[in-house]
Structures are given as C-alpha cells and as structure tokens.
Design a protein around this motif. Structure first.
Motif, PDB file in Angstrom:
ATOM      1  N   VAL A 247     -22.141 -65.665 -26.689  1.00 54.77           N
ATOM      2  CA  VAL A 247     -23.579 -65.671 -26.406  1.00 54.77           C
ATOM      3  C   VAL A 247     -24.251 -64.442 -27.011  1.00 54.77           C
ATOM      4  O   VAL A 247     -25.334 -64.529 -27.595  1.00 54.77           O
ATOM      5  CB  VAL A 247     -23.822 -65.741 -24.891  1.00 54.77           C
ATOM      6  N   GLY A 248     -23.628 -63.278 -26.880  1.00 54.75           N
ATOM      7  CA  GLY A 248     -24.223 -62.067 -27.429  1.00 54.75           C
ATOM      8  C   GLY A 248     -24.395 -62.150 -28.931  1.00 54.75           C
ATOM      9  O   GLY A 248     -25.434 -61.748 -29.479  1.00 54.75           O
ATOM     10  N   ASN A 249     -23.383 -62.689 -29.634  1.00 56.15           N
ATOM     11  CA  ASN A 249     -23.496 -62.855 -31.088  1.00 56.15           C
ATOM     12  C   ASN A 249     -24.595 -63.855 -31.443  1.00 56.15           C
ATOM     13  O   ASN A 249     -25.328 -63.665 -32.420  1.00 56.15           O
ATOM     14  CB  ASN A 249     -22.172 -63.335 -31.669  1.00 56.15           C
ATOM     15  N   LEU A 250     -24.696 -64.921 -30.651  1.00 54.25           N
ATOM     16  CA  LEU A 250     -25.704 -65.943 -30.922  1.00 54.25           C
ATOM     17  C   LEU A 250     -27.111 -65.367 -30.783  1.00 54.25           C
ATOM     18  O   LEU A 250     -27.984 -65.614 -31.625  1.00 54.25           O
ATOM     19  CB  LEU A 250     -25.510 -67.128 -29.972  1.00 54.25           C
ATOM     20  N   ILE A 251     -27.351 -64.589 -29.734  1.00 52.72           N
ATOM     21  CA  ILE A 251     -28.666 -63.980 -29.534  1.00 52.72           C
ATOM     22  C   ILE A 251     -28.958 -62.994 -30.664  1.00 52.72           C
ATOM     23  O   ILE A 251     -30.067 -62.963 -31.215  1.00 52.72           O
ATOM     24  CB  ILE A 251     -28.725 -63.292 -28.165  1.00 52.72           C
ATOM     25  N   ARG A 252     -27.976 -62.185 -31.030  1.00 51.97           N
ATOM     26  CA  ARG A 252     -28.158 -61.228 -32.118  1.00 51.97           C
ATOM     27  C   ARG A 252     -28.506 -61.950 -33.421  1.00 51.97           C
ATOM     28  O   ARG A 252     -29.404 -61.533 -34.176  1.00 51.97           O
ATOM     29  CB  ARG A 252     -26.876 -60.411 -32.270  1.00 51.97           C
ATOM     30  N   ASN A 253     -27.816 -63.063 -33.704  1.00 51.24           N
ATOM     31  CA  ASN A 253     -28.076 -63.802 -34.941  1.00 51.24           C
ATOM     32  C   ASN A 253     -29.470 -64.416 -34.957  1.00 51.24           C
ATOM     33  O   ASN A 253     -30.134 -64.433 -36.001  1.00 51.24           O
ATOM     34  CB  ASN A 253     -27.026 -64.899 -35.114  1.00 51.24           C
TER      35      ASN A 253
END
Length: 289
Positions: A247-253
C-alpha cells in the motif's frame, strides 16, 4: 481555626491556571495543526476532485476515486499488504515475547544492558541498516556463503516477500519487545509463586496467569508492529526490489510517478481508515482483557 484558614495560601485563579496550561501546550499544538492536520486535510480534500490531463488536480467534484478503490487490482495490493503485515506481526510476537520474558527475569543491572541492546539498532541510520541486509542476503553474501559451506544453497534470499518480512521484523521487533517487557515487569511475582504452590506446572502458570495478565502489552506490541509494517514502502523497495507492491508503494507511485493526487489521496484515506479501525479494535480488546 479562623487563623489557620487565613494563614493558608490562596489558590491561583482558574483562569490563570488555564492560561499557564495553554502556554505550555501552544508549541506542540501549533506544530500538530500547522505541519500535520492542515496538510492532511488538504490531501484528503483532493479525494473529491479529478486528476488533470498532465497530472495535478482539477477542481471538479467527483466520486470516481472512491469507486476505483474497489478495483480488484488495488484490493489485491491491500490484501497482500495485510498478509505481509500480519506475518511480520506474528513472527515479531513469537520472537519478542520470549525475549521480553527473559529480560524481565534478569537482575536489574543486566536488564538495563539488555534493553540498551534492544534499542541499539535505532541509533543507526535506517537506510544503512537496509543496505547491510542487502549485503547479507544477496547471492554471494555471508548467509549464502554459510549455506554453501555445509553443502546447501545458494538460495534466492533477496528481492522476494521473505526478504521484506525479514527486514520488517528486524526493523520493528524492538517495538514489540518494549511493550511486552513493560507488561511482564509489572506482574506481581507472588501470583506465579501462588500458582506453582497450588501444583500448576510452568506452562500452566504461563497459560493461565502470565499470558492473560500481559494481553494489553501483547495488543500494544502487535499494533506498534502491524501499523508501520502495513504502510511501509522503503523496505519493499530495497529488499523486495520493487517486485512486491504494498500500500505504501502504491500511494507513493500515485503521488510521485502517476501524479494522480486525487486517487493517491483516496488510497491514503483508505489507509487511515484501516489504521483507525485497528486502533479502535485494540482499545476495545484491551478493555475486555
């Protein structure tokens, strides 16, 4: 009697007391409002707007960002993040509880040394520690060299979910040990002595006396590990090689690569909602315990 009453110092007015409290609270409240609540409110307000053709925000009302959250692709990312965070929490609990229990049984001098050893990794830069794990886990690294010395391996230890969980457990294990240690340290040793005197075995004493009385510490430690593990994006990027999307990577992307701030805000709002539900569940379980 009247002389004694007259000799007592007069209590400060209630208004002056409140003013003094506000003076001490003002710096912290200002920090939270200006640097946390206001930016968070701005980000969450983007949920109701649209993405521009070239990124950014178009201030036209829409609810499309909420419907996109139900896409199986994003639900799969959330489910995978929940699985990794749950496994990390269980492994940290399995290692953290015995560690905290043993530290609580040490003499006072050695307790301090053991607790310092637990928090010692926090004194080193987080990125440096992750690079150290990359060196340990890569193909010709120290761990694979040890396996090859006994005729095993080499194994693919890096850039997979196992490496991510290893890095998360290593990073957040102290957050499990410290609440558990505090809960175990507060236990009255006479309760365990009474259980032993009544004929209970060591395991029975642990199961019926020690563990139930330390449930609040267990819940707190699990929450402290689960929440940052669920939202982490640095460890999946470094130890997972970007192959496992959390989830953290998805939000960052969405914010930095796709420049879709409205949908990134919707994902952030969903993450906050999950974490609030976890906090409520932890508080309810702690009260029941």
């Amino acid at each position: 009697m009247k002389a004694e009453v007259a000799a007592r110092p007069a209590s400060p007015p209630r208004g002056r007391h409140r003013l003094g409290a506000f003076v001490f609270l003002a710096p912290g409240l200002t920090y939270l409002i200006v640097l946390l609540l206001v930016p968070l409110a701005l980000v969450l307000s983007y949920v109701f707007f649209q993405r521009g053709r070239f990124g950014g925000v178009v201030y036209e009302f829409t609810t499309e960002n909420f419907t996109r959250l139900a896409d199986p692709l994003y639900l799969g990312v959330v489910g995978g993040s929940l699985k990794i965070a749950a496994l990390t929490t269980l492994i940290a609990l399995a290692f953290g509880y015995p560690t905290a229990y043993l530290i609580a049984q040490l003499p006072r001098k050695w307790k301090t040394i053991a607790l310092i050893a637990i928090v010692l990794p926090f004194w080193t830069n987080f990125i440096i520690r992750m690079y150290a794990w990359i060196i340990l886990l890569n193909g010709p690294g120290l761990i694979n060299s040890g396996f090859e010395a006994v005729g095993l391996g080499p194994f693919e230890l890096l850039y997979n979910q196992g490496a991510i969980i290893t890095g998360l457990v290593y990073s957040y294990l102290p957050l499990m040990v410290l609440p558990l240690y505090a809960a175990i340290e507060r236990l009255d040793p006479q309760l365990r002595e009474a259980s032993a005197n009544l004929g209970a075995s060591g395991f029975t004493t642990f199961r019926k006396v020690t563990l139930p009385l330390t449930v609040p510490g267990v819940l707190t430690g699990c929450l402290f590990v689960f929440v940052p593990s669920f939202a982490n994006f640095v460890i999946p990027e470094m130890l997972g090689g970007g192959k496992t999307l959390m989830v953290g990577n998805l939000i960052r992307n969405e914010f930095l690569k796709a420049r879709d701030w409205p949908f990134g805000s919707a994902l952030a709002l969903a993450l906050v909602a999950v974490l609030v539900l976890l906090l409520v569940a932890q508080a309810w379980a702690a009260r029941r315990a």
